[in-house]
Design a protein around this motif. Structure first.
Motif, PDB file in Angstrom:
ATOM      1  N   ASP A  30       2.727   5.697   5.115  1.00 49.62           N
ATOM      2  CA  ASP A  30       3.243   6.969   4.615  1.00 49.62           C
ATOM      3  C   ASP A  30       2.097   7.826   4.078  1.00 49.62           C
ATOM      4  O   ASP A  30       2.066   9.039   4.296  1.00 49.62           O
ATOM      5  CB  ASP A  30       4.289   6.750   3.526  1.00 49.62           C
ATOM      6  CG  ASP A  30       5.615   6.224   4.051  1.00 49.62           C
ATOM      7  OD1 ASP A  30       5.836   6.255   5.286  1.00 49.62           O
ATOM      8  OD2 ASP A  30       6.436   5.769   3.227  1.00 49.62           O
ATOM      9  N   ALA A  31       1.149   7.192   3.399  1.00 48.12           N
ATOM     10  CA  ALA A  31      -0.005   7.920   2.870  1.00 48.12           C
ATOM     11  C   ALA A  31      -0.878   8.452   4.012  1.00 48.12           C
ATOM     12  O   ALA A  31      -1.360   9.586   3.958  1.00 48.12           O
ATOM     13  CB  ALA A  31      -0.826   7.022   1.952  1.00 48.12           C
ATOM     14  N   VAL A  32      -1.067   7.647   5.044  1.00 50.28           N
ATOM     15  CA  VAL A  32      -1.836   8.083   6.216  1.00 50.28           C
ATOM     16  C   VAL A  32      -1.149   9.284   6.856  1.00 50.28           C
ATOM     17  O   VAL A  32      -1.793  10.283   7.189  1.00 50.28           O
ATOM     18  CB  VAL A  32      -2.002   6.930   7.238  1.00 50.28           C
ATOM     19  CG1 VAL A  32      -2.511   7.433   8.576  1.00 50.28           C
ATOM     20  CG2 VAL A  32      -2.923   5.859   6.679  1.00 50.28           C
ATOM     21  N   MET A  33       0.165   9.203   7.015  1.00 54.52           N
ATOM     22  CA  MET A  33       0.903  10.308   7.612  1.00 54.52           C
ATOM     23  C   MET A  33       0.823  11.547   6.723  1.00 54.52           C
ATOM     24  O   MET A  33       0.726  12.668   7.227  1.00 54.52           O
ATOM     25  CB  MET A  33       2.359   9.911   7.852  1.00 54.52           C
ATOM     26  CG  MET A  33       3.122  10.939   8.650  1.00 54.52           C
ATOM     27  SD  MET A  33       2.361  11.376  10.237  1.00 54.52           S
ATOM     28  CE  MET A  33       2.869  10.013  11.236  1.00 54.52           C
ATOM     29  N   GLY A  34       0.818  11.350   5.425  1.00 52.66           N
ATOM     30  CA  GLY A  34       0.663  12.473   4.506  1.00 52.66           C
ATOM     31  C   GLY A  34      -0.684  13.160   4.682  1.00 52.66           C
ATOM     32  O   GLY A  34      -0.757  14.400   4.709  1.00 52.66           O
ATOM     33  N   ASP A  76      -9.044  16.010  15.790  1.00 53.03           N
ATOM     34  CA  ASP A  76      -9.618  15.655  14.490  1.00 53.03           C
ATOM     35  C   ASP A  76      -8.576  15.044  13.556  1.00 53.03           C
ATOM     36  O   ASP A  76      -8.798  13.973  12.985  1.00 53.03           O
ATOM     37  CB  ASP A  76     -10.261  16.879  13.835  1.00 53.03           C
ATOM     38  CG  ASP A  76     -11.393  17.463  14.685  1.00 53.03           C
ATOM     39  OD1 ASP A  76     -11.918  16.757  15.567  1.00 53.03           O
ATOM     40  OD2 ASP A  76     -11.741  18.635  14.454  1.00 53.03           O
ATOM     41  N   CYS A  77      -7.446  15.717  13.394  1.00 51.43           N
ATOM     42  CA  CYS A  77      -6.401  15.186  12.511  1.00 51.43           C
ATOM     43  C   CYS A  77      -5.798  13.911  13.092  1.00 51.43           C
ATOM     44  O   CYS A  77      -5.468  12.985  12.350  1.00 51.43           O
ATOM     45  CB  CYS A  77      -5.312  16.230  12.266  1.00 51.43           C
ATOM     46  SG  CYS A  77      -5.917  17.691  11.380  1.00 51.43           S
ATOM     47  N   GLY A  78      -5.654  13.865  14.403  1.00 56.26           N
ATOM     48  CA  GLY A  78      -5.112  12.671  15.044  1.00 56.26           C
ATOM     49  C   GLY A  78      -5.942  11.435  14.764  1.00 56.26           C
ATOM     50  O   GLY A  78      -5.407  10.328  14.614  1.00 56.26           O
ATOM     51  N   ASN A  79      -7.255  11.604  14.663  1.00 60.70           N
ATOM     52  CA  ASN A  79      -8.129  10.462  14.380  1.00 60.70           C
ATOM     53  C   ASN A  79      -7.845   9.829  13.021  1.00 60.70           C
ATOM     54  O   ASN A  79      -8.144   8.656  12.811  1.00 60.70           O
ATOM     55  CB  ASN A  79      -9.596  10.875  14.481  1.00 60.70           C
ATOM     56  CG  ASN A  79     -10.018  11.089  15.911  1.00 60.70           C
ATOM     57  OD1 ASN A  79      -9.395  10.601  16.853  1.00 60.70           O
ATOM     58  ND2 ASN A  79     -11.084  11.843  16.101  1.00 60.70           N
ATOM     59  N   ILE A  82      -5.702   6.539  13.133  1.00 62.80           N
ATOM     60  CA  ILE A  82      -6.237   5.270  13.634  1.00 62.80           C
ATOM     61  C   ILE A  82      -6.534   4.350  12.458  1.00 62.80           C
ATOM     62  O   ILE A  82      -7.138   4.760  11.478  1.00 62.80           O
ATOM     63  CB  ILE A  82      -7.512   5.496  14.469  1.00 62.80           C
ATOM     64  CG1 ILE A  82      -7.214   6.368  15.679  1.00 62.80           C
ATOM     65  CG2 ILE A  82      -8.117   4.157  14.896  1.00 62.80           C
ATOM     66  CD1 ILE A  82      -8.447   6.818  16.436  1.00 62.80           C
ATOM     67  N   GLY A  83      -6.094   3.117  12.568  1.00 65.69           N
ATOM     68  CA  GLY A  83      -6.347   2.134  11.513  1.00 65.69           C
ATOM     69  C   GLY A  83      -5.277   1.080  11.504  1.00 65.69           C
ATOM     70  O   GLY A  83      -4.808   0.642  12.560  1.00 65.69           O
ATOM     71  N   ALA A  88      -6.201   2.616  18.107  1.00 68.25           N
ATOM     72  CA  ALA A  88      -6.854   3.739  18.786  1.00 68.25           C
ATOM     73  C   ALA A  88      -6.110   4.075  20.074  1.00 68.25           C
ATOM     74  O   ALA A  88      -5.954   5.254  20.420  1.00 68.25           O
ATOM     75  CB  ALA A  88      -8.312   3.400  19.074  1.00 68.25           C
ATOM     76  N   GLU A  89      -5.628   3.050  20.770  1.00 71.11           N
ATOM     77  CA  GLU A  89      -4.903   3.273  22.023  1.00 71.11           C
ATOM     78  C   GLU A  89      -3.589   4.014  21.778  1.00 71.11           C
ATOM     79  O   GLU A  89      -3.229   4.918  22.528  1.00 71.11           O
ATOM     80  CB  GLU A  89      -4.625   1.943  22.738  1.00 71.11           C
ATOM     81  CG  GLU A  89      -5.872   1.248  23.260  1.00 71.11           C
ATOM     82  CD  GLU A  89      -6.639   0.485  22.177  1.00 71.11           C
ATOM     83  OE1 GLU A  89      -6.066   0.195  21.084  1.00 71.11           O
ATOM     84  OE2 GLU A  89      -7.826   0.209  22.385  1.00 71.11           O
TER      85      GLU A  89
END
Length: 115
Positions: A30-34, A76-79, A82-83, A88-89
């Motif tokens: 959720d934090a990553v999506m934020g 850029d934001c899409g990267n 990844i995690g 990455a795929e």
């Protein structure tokens, strides 16, 4: 029966750790999506500011600004996705899907766009 008690207790703690870690992972995701949303909002804000500032006198202004926005928002934001939450795929597949839709839109709405 007493010999099974320690194993049961260990099993409960392991299971509890797994349940807790999935909660933590969901919270982390959720934090990553934020952060992704903040990034894409920033990319749009930058695009809007450039658009409001108007043409800079160089060729293909609208195509360049659209490309900058697309690159910032998708690549850029899409990267940031990844995690632990997305491989990455998986992110590459998401980006490819987004880019296909965006390119169709740009080809029909930006006269100087050249895919």
């Amino acid at each position: 029966m007493l010999n099974m008690f320690p194993l049961s207790v260990v099993g409960i703690f392991v299971f509890s750790g797994m349940v807790g870690s999935s909660r933590i992972k969901r919270d982390d995701c959720d934090a990553v999506m934020g952060r992704f949303q903040v990034c894409t909002n920033r990319a749009y804000h930058d695009y809007s500011a450039a658009f409001q500032a108007g043409a800079d006198g160089r060729a293909d202004w609208m195509a360049r600004k659209s490309c900058n926005y697309m690159t910032a928002a998708v690549e850029d934001c899409g990267n940031l996705l990844i995690g632990d939450c997305n491989t990455a795929e998986e992110v590459t597949m998401m980006k490819d899907h987004q880019l296909k839709g965006i390119l169709v839109q740009l080809e029909s709405s930006v006269q100087e766009w050249d895919s």
